[in-house]
Design an enzyme around this catalytic site. Structure first.
Site, PDB file in Angstrom:
ATOM      1  N   ASP A  77      17.376 -21.037 -64.016  1.00 20.57           N
ATOM      2  CA  ASP A  77      18.648 -20.486 -63.540  1.00 20.57           C
ATOM      3  C   ASP A  77      19.332 -19.653 -64.629  1.00 20.57           C
ATOM      4  OD1 ASP A  77      20.661 -20.011 -61.763  1.00 20.57           O
ATOM      5  OD2 ASP A  77      21.501 -22.026 -61.821  1.00 20.57           O
ATOM      6  N   ASN A 120      15.995 -18.542 -50.901  1.00 20.94           N
ATOM      7  CA  ASN A 120      16.181 -17.254 -51.594  1.00 20.94           C
ATOM      8  C   ASN A 120      15.921 -16.043 -50.687  1.00 20.94           C
ATOM      9  OD1 ASN A 120      15.044 -18.472 -54.836  1.00 20.94           O
ATOM     10  ND2 ASN A 120      17.113 -18.203 -54.090  1.00 20.94           N
TER      11      ASN A 120
HETATM   12  C1  FPP Z   1      17.851 -18.106 -60.636  1.00 23.41           C
HETATM   13  O1  FPP Z   1      18.725 -17.284 -61.355  1.00 23.41           O
HETATM   14  C2  FPP Z   1      16.537 -17.508 -60.645  1.00 23.41           C
HETATM   15  C3  FPP Z   1      15.827 -17.185 -59.536  1.00 23.41           C
HETATM   16  C4  FPP Z   1      16.312 -17.419 -58.176  1.00 23.41           C
HETATM   17  C5  FPP Z   1      14.514 -16.546 -59.643  1.00 23.41           C
HETATM   18  C6  FPP Z   1      13.671 -16.976 -60.781  1.00 23.41           C
HETATM   19  C7  FPP Z   1      12.543 -16.057 -60.854  1.00 23.41           C
HETATM   20  C8  FPP Z   1      11.958 -15.554 -61.944  1.00 23.41           C
HETATM   21  C9  FPP Z   1      12.292 -15.936 -63.325  1.00 23.41           C
HETATM   22  C10 FPP Z   1      10.925 -14.492 -61.830  1.00 23.41           C
HETATM   23  C11 FPP Z   1       9.865 -14.636 -60.804  1.00 23.41           C
HETATM   24  C12 FPP Z   1       8.916 -15.719 -61.086  1.00 23.41           C
HETATM   25  C13 FPP Z   1       7.630 -15.606 -61.326  1.00 23.41           C
HETATM   26  C14 FPP Z   1       6.767 -16.805 -61.426  1.00 23.41           C
HETATM   27  C15 FPP Z   1       6.976 -14.345 -61.558  1.00 23.41           C
HETATM   28  P1  FPP Z   1      19.920 -16.556 -60.603  1.00 23.41           P
HETATM   29  O2  FPP Z   1      19.460 -15.237 -60.162  1.00 23.41           O
HETATM   30  O3  FPP Z   1      20.439 -17.423 -59.500  1.00 23.41           O
HETATM   31  O4  FPP Z   1      20.938 -16.453 -61.768  1.00 23.41           O
HETATM   32  P2  FPP Z   1      22.537 -16.526 -61.667  1.00 23.41           P
HETATM   33  O5  FPP Z   1      22.860 -17.915 -61.126  1.00 23.41           O
HETATM   34  O6  FPP Z   1      22.953 -16.350 -63.081  1.00 23.41           O
HETATM   35  O7  FPP Z   1      22.972 -15.422 -60.760  1.00 23.41           O
END
Ligand code: FPP
Length: 239
Positions: free
Chosen positions: A19, A67
């Site tokens: 996250d 998501n």
């Molecule tokens: C949460 O941060 C993160 C995600 C929903 C996606 C995580 C994905 C990756 C790191 C890349 C894809 C994965 C692979 C295996 C290639 P957020 O976007 O909710 O962050 P925020 O809460 O700060 O907005």
């Protein structure tokens, strides 16, 4: 799957809820997509550090069943990053004897991406140093519903359903329950990640955003874990 030997004091399975990519990007005046890109780049060093430390299973929550509700551009960006991760990293992971696994539904992905994931799984299937599990199009509640449906389809009688049987019907049937789950960025929620398997997991919520969570941060988490007493419902004297 070849059984991975546990190392004393080291969690056999570490789950990571990655996250904070969006906030990492916002703080730098960058688009969210670049936060996800930085988060993807981070996977490699954390996997290597975990393998060096003796962790045998590491799972990453990359894309939840929820998501899909994000803006279409962000969803397609995350799909592209999974493809890039496979294109750029899997051959090195293979050389490092890492096995790639997926939990969730591949059917929701494009045929090309689905094939890439399946090929990477096939390529690395005999590797034994560390199992890297990508939870992509994954949700814990959905996983339990699918397991129940599977048991019903197999004709299992209600009285024959127990915890072992249900566990063996989950996507994680061959994977031990997580011992430690780390959610970066300071948020304290499960967000539907391994909600069945996490029953006795130790949780940690470091404030660091995922792209900044480096080898040292992982080491700190592993040291903290080694100092915890896991009682699994018992009292200290019984352990
Ligand atoms: C949460 O941060 C993160 C995600 C929903 C996606 C995580 C994905 C990756 C790191 C890349 C894809 C994965 C692979 C295996 C290639 P957020 O976007 O909710 O962050 P925020 O809460 O700060 O907005």
């Amino acid at each position: 799957m070849a059984e991975a030997e546990p190392v004393k004091g080291v969690p056999r399975h570490v789950g990571i809820i990655m996250d904070g990519n969006g906030r990492w990007a916002n703080e730098r005046g960058l688009p969210r997509s670049l936060g996800h890109r930085a988060g993807t780049k981070n996977l490699r060093r954390v996997i290597s550090a975990a393998a060096d430390a003796g962790v045998k299973y590491i799972s990453f929550y990359a894309f939840s069943t929820e998501n899909w509700k994000r803006p279409a551009e962000e969803v397609s960006g995350l799909m592209d990053l999974l493809a890039e991760f496979i294109d750029n990293e899997v051959s090195d992971l293979h050389k490092e004897n890492a096995r790639l696994l997926h939990i969730g539904h591949l059917d929701g992905l494009s045929p090309l991406l689905k094939k890439k994931v399946e090929d990477a799984i096939e390529l690395t299937k005999d590797n034994t140093r560390i199992n890297v599990i990508i939870a992509f199009n994954y949700g814990g509640r959905d996983e339990i519903v699918c397991a129940v449906r599977k048991l019903i389809a197999e004709g299992v009688a209600a009285e024959d359903i127990n915890e072992e049987r249900l566990s063996a019907s989950l996507f994680t049937a061959e994977i031990p329950d997580p011992d430690l789950i780390i959610r970066t960025s300071g948020e304290q929620r499960t967000s539907n990640f391994m909600i069945w398997q996490a029953a006795y997991a130790e949780w940690s919520f470091p404030k660091t955003y995922w792209p900044d969570f480096d080898e040292k941060a992982l080491q700190t988490e592993l040291e903290n874990y080694a100092g915890r007493e896991r009682r699994f419902g018992k009292i200290s004297e019984q352990l």
